[in-house]
Design a protein around this motif. Structure first.
Motif, PDB file in Angstrom:
ATOM      1  N   TRP A 133       0.844  -1.212   0.000  1.00 13.60           N
ATOM      2  CA  TRP A 133       0.000   0.000   0.000  1.00 13.60           C
ATOM      3  C   TRP A 133       0.874   1.255   0.000  1.00 13.60           C
ATOM      4  CZ3 TRP A 133      -0.616   3.823   3.839  1.00 13.60           C
ATOM      5  CH2 TRP A 133      -1.616   4.767   3.549  1.00 13.60           C
ATOM      6  N   HIS A 134       1.914   1.278   0.836  1.00  9.00           N
ATOM      7  CA  HIS A 134       2.792   2.458   0.861  1.00  9.00           C
ATOM      8  C   HIS A 134       3.459   2.694  -0.498  1.00  9.00           C
ATOM      9  CE1 HIS A 134       2.674   3.866   4.990  1.00  9.00           C
ATOM     10  NE2 HIS A 134       2.700   2.615   5.412  1.00  9.00           N
ATOM     11  N   ARG A 135       3.886   1.610  -1.137  1.00 10.91           N
ATOM     12  CA  ARG A 135       4.593   1.752  -2.420  1.00 10.91           C
ATOM     13  C   ARG A 135       3.707   2.328  -3.514  1.00 10.91           C
ATOM     14  NH1 ARG A 135      10.182   0.878  -1.899  1.00 10.91           N
ATOM     15  NH2 ARG A 135      10.564  -0.976  -0.641  1.00 10.91           N
ATOM     16  N   THR A 136       2.400   2.080  -3.409  1.00 10.91           N
ATOM     17  CA  THR A 136       1.495   2.476  -4.506  1.00 10.91           C
ATOM     18  C   THR A 136       0.582   3.644  -4.142  1.00 10.91           C
ATOM     19  OG1 THR A 136      -0.033   0.744  -3.784  1.00 10.91           O
ATOM     20  CG2 THR A 136       1.469   0.190  -5.581  1.00 10.91           C
ATOM     21  N   HIS A 137       0.703   4.162  -2.915  1.00  8.98           N
ATOM     22  CA  HIS A 137      -0.139   5.287  -2.495  1.00  8.98           C
ATOM     23  C   HIS A 137       0.750   6.391  -1.930  1.00  8.98           C
ATOM     24  CE1 HIS A 137      -3.015   2.039  -2.885  1.00  8.98           C
ATOM     25  NE2 HIS A 137      -3.968   2.938  -2.967  1.00  8.98           N
ATOM     26  N   ALA A 150       3.009   8.295   8.448  1.00 10.05           N
ATOM     27  CA  ALA A 150       2.684   8.702   9.816  1.00 10.05           C
ATOM     28  C   ALA A 150       2.121   7.490  10.563  1.00 10.05           C
ATOM     29  CB  ALA A 150       1.664   9.839   9.791  1.00 10.05           C
ATOM     30  N   GLY A 151       1.799   7.690  11.845  1.00  9.03           N
ATOM     31  CA  GLY A 151       1.158   6.619  12.607  1.00  9.03           C
ATOM     32  C   GLY A 151       1.999   5.364  12.700  1.00  9.03           C
ATOM     33  N   TRP A 155      -0.640   5.042   8.561  1.00 10.03           N
ATOM     34  CA  TRP A 155      -1.355   5.942   7.663  1.00 10.03           C
ATOM     35  C   TRP A 155      -0.359   6.899   7.026  1.00 10.03           C
ATOM     36  CZ3 TRP A 155      -2.505   6.077  12.987  1.00 10.03           C
ATOM     37  CH2 TRP A 155      -2.178   7.229  13.692  1.00 10.03           C
ATOM     38  N   ARG A 156      -0.843   7.724   6.083  1.00 13.79           N
ATOM     39  CA  ARG A 156      -0.025   8.734   5.441  1.00 13.79           C
ATOM     40  C   ARG A 156      -0.757  10.065   5.564  1.00 13.79           C
ATOM     41  NH1 ARG A 156       3.888   6.089   2.008  1.00 13.79           N
ATOM     42  NH2 ARG A 156       4.382   8.125   1.127  1.00 13.79           N
ATOM     43  N   THR A 157       0.006  11.131   5.701  1.00 15.77           N
ATOM     44  CA  THR A 157      -0.558  12.466   5.900  1.00 15.77           C
ATOM     45  C   THR A 157      -0.121  13.383   4.762  1.00 15.77           C
ATOM     46  OG1 THR A 157      -0.573  12.222   8.296  1.00 15.77           O
ATOM     47  CG2 THR A 157      -0.562  14.458   7.456  1.00 15.77           C
ATOM     48  N   SER A 163      -4.861  16.126   5.269  1.00 21.39           N
ATOM     49  CA  SER A 163      -5.713  14.931   5.268  1.00 21.39           C
ATOM     50  C   SER A 163      -4.889  13.677   5.562  1.00 21.39           C
ATOM     51  CB  SER A 163      -6.439  14.790   3.919  1.00 21.39           C
ATOM     52  OG  SER A 163      -5.504  14.687   2.858  1.00 21.39           O
ATOM     53  N   ASP A 164      -5.515  12.710   6.258  1.00 22.29           N
ATOM     54  CA  ASP A 164      -4.884  11.424   6.542  1.00 22.29           C
ATOM     55  C   ASP A 164      -5.465  10.353   5.626  1.00 22.29           C
ATOM     56  OD1 ASP A 164      -3.312  12.424   8.611  1.00 22.29           O
ATOM     57  OD2 ASP A 164      -4.884  12.094  10.107  1.00 22.29           O
ATOM     58  N   HIS A 165      -4.610   9.395   5.242  1.00 30.00           N
ATOM     59  CA  HIS A 165      -5.046   8.332   4.321  1.00 30.00           C
ATOM     60  C   HIS A 165      -4.601   6.989   4.870  1.00 30.00           C
ATOM     61  CE1 HIS A 165      -6.190  11.502   1.606  1.00 30.00           C
ATOM     62  NE2 HIS A 165      -5.071  12.104   1.996  1.00 30.00           N
ATOM     63  N   TYR A 166      -5.531   6.036   4.900  1.00 29.02           N
ATOM     64  CA  TYR A 166      -5.322   4.766   5.592  1.00 29.02           C
ATOM     65  C   TYR A 166      -5.167   3.607   4.604  1.00 29.02           C
ATOM     66  CZ  TYR A 166      -6.504   7.441   9.686  1.00 29.02           C
ATOM     67  OH  TYR A 166      -6.486   8.391  10.678  1.00 29.02           O
ATOM     68  N   PRO A 167      -4.484   2.526   5.039  1.00 33.13           N
ATOM     69  CA  PRO A 167      -4.249   1.398   4.120  1.00 33.13           C
ATOM     70  C   PRO A 167      -5.559   0.783   3.629  1.00 33.13           C
ATOM     71  CG  PRO A 167      -2.952   1.160   6.135  1.00 33.13           C
ATOM     72  CD  PRO A 167      -3.867   2.316   6.346  1.00 33.13           C
ATOM     73  N   ARG A 168      -5.572   0.449   2.362  1.00 35.41           N
ATOM     74  CA  ARG A 168      -6.756  -0.145   1.734  1.00 35.41           C
ATOM     75  C   ARG A 168      -6.730  -1.664   1.864  1.00 35.41           C
ATOM     76  NH1 ARG A 168      -9.297   2.326  -2.535  1.00 35.41           N
ATOM     77  NH2 ARG A 168     -10.515   0.401  -2.474  1.00 35.41           N
TER      78      ARG A 168
END
Ligand SMILES: [Zn+2]
Length: 313
Positions: A133-137, A150-151, A155-157, A163-168
């Protein structure tokens, strides 16, 4: 012969290879800093292809620990804390520049999974899914700005809009279709070799229940419409980020003729429990391996163990 009864009260009614880990994920730590993560850390490496550093000794494998190689915070993922109180930290590396621990080699979860202890197998599924998920988002879906990890890796900020974005995790359904006589319909995808058969599967679409997705996928792929579906169990499938929701589906009648779509599915056949051993021994039918929930759904229908020699991987 009817399908075996699931154990009442069990968390996992059928034996599954992934998602069964008992490592404490310690989500409570994620809002804090790395300073609060208990050490000394066990560091597991995952590369850009989702392969991990693994030691292999014949049929036994273990995830290899990279001592003193925790990397920068942006490369780290807190996977959990083990029974010994030490954190297990995943580290995203590039294969070309990473130093492998002594005696380790890069290996995929698919190739080495069943040789790992169950806890490590599930840990690797967590690491591969999160790393993928990190590699593609890497960018904010709202404004396109590169995001920051982050987190503790959960998650990523976006630095531009906060905005925060969480693993799919994408839900997919997978089902063994059974008729009134207890025969099961298995199918071959166009991309699989001759003789390779499995259960039917597909993604749940927006606005659709998992049960309706089972009915739609089976009708689309083999032209047979189930009359009942029953949820069995789920398993993560991090290739790249699915959660497989396993079902048994029923269709009225005996061996209603399949009409394959010819695109995704090129062959489908009804099998009886009595037919399976002979067809498998003759390699006319080869089943999915133990790592998959498909294997366990077929095993549950068959009512007994499926030997590795009957499997195609
Ligand atoms: Zn943004």
């Amino acid at each position: 012969m009817s399908a075996p009864a699931d154990q009442p009260g069990a968390i996992d009614p059928i034996p599954l290879a992934l998602g069964q880990g008992t490592v404490d994920r310690r989500a409570d730590l994620r809002t804090g800093s790395w300073d609060a993560v208990p050490g000394p850390w066990r560091v597991l490496l995952v590369d850009e292809q989702g392969e991990a550093a693994v030691r292999r000794d014949g049929d036994v494998a273990a995830l290899a620990e990279a001592q003193g190689a925790a990397g920068s915070p942006g490369e780290r993922l807190l996977l959990g804390v083990g029974d010994d109180g030490r954190a297990i930290v995943g580290r995203l590396v590039d294969r070309g520049s990473a130093a492998l621990p002594d005696g380790a080699a890069w290996a995929s979860l698919r190739s080495v999974g069943m040789r790992l202890p169950a806890d490590q197998r599930s840990l690797l599924a967590e690491l591969v899914a999160l790393a993928g998920w990190h590699r593609t988002h890497t960018h904010c879906p709202r404004c396109g700005t590169p995001t920051r990890v982050a987190g503790l890796g959960w998650w990523r900020t976006c630095p531009a809009d906060g905005s925060d974005h969480y693993p799919r995790t994408d839900p997919a359904v997978i089902a063994v279709l059974v008729d009134d006589a207890g025969n099961a319909l298995l199918a071959r995808q166009a991309v699989w070799p001759q003789g390779a058969f499995s259960t039917l599967a597909g993604f749940v679409e927006p606005g659709e229940s998992a049960e309706r997705a089972v009915v739609r996928e089976i009708a689309e792929e083999v032209g047979v419409t189930p009359t009942a579906v029953r949820y069995v169990a789920s398993q993560p499938w991090p290739f790249p980020g699915s959660l497989m929701l396993g079902f048994e589906a029923h269709v009225a009648g005996v061996r209603p003729p399949p009409r394959v779509d010819g695109v995704e599915i090129v062959e489908a056949r009804w099998l009886s429990r009595a037919d399976l051993p002979g067809l498998a021994a003759a390699r006319e039918v080869r089943l999915p391996g133990r790592l998959s929930i498909a294997h366990q759904l077929v095993r549950r229908w068959y009512g007994g163990d499926i030997p590795d020699q009957w499997c195609r991987w």
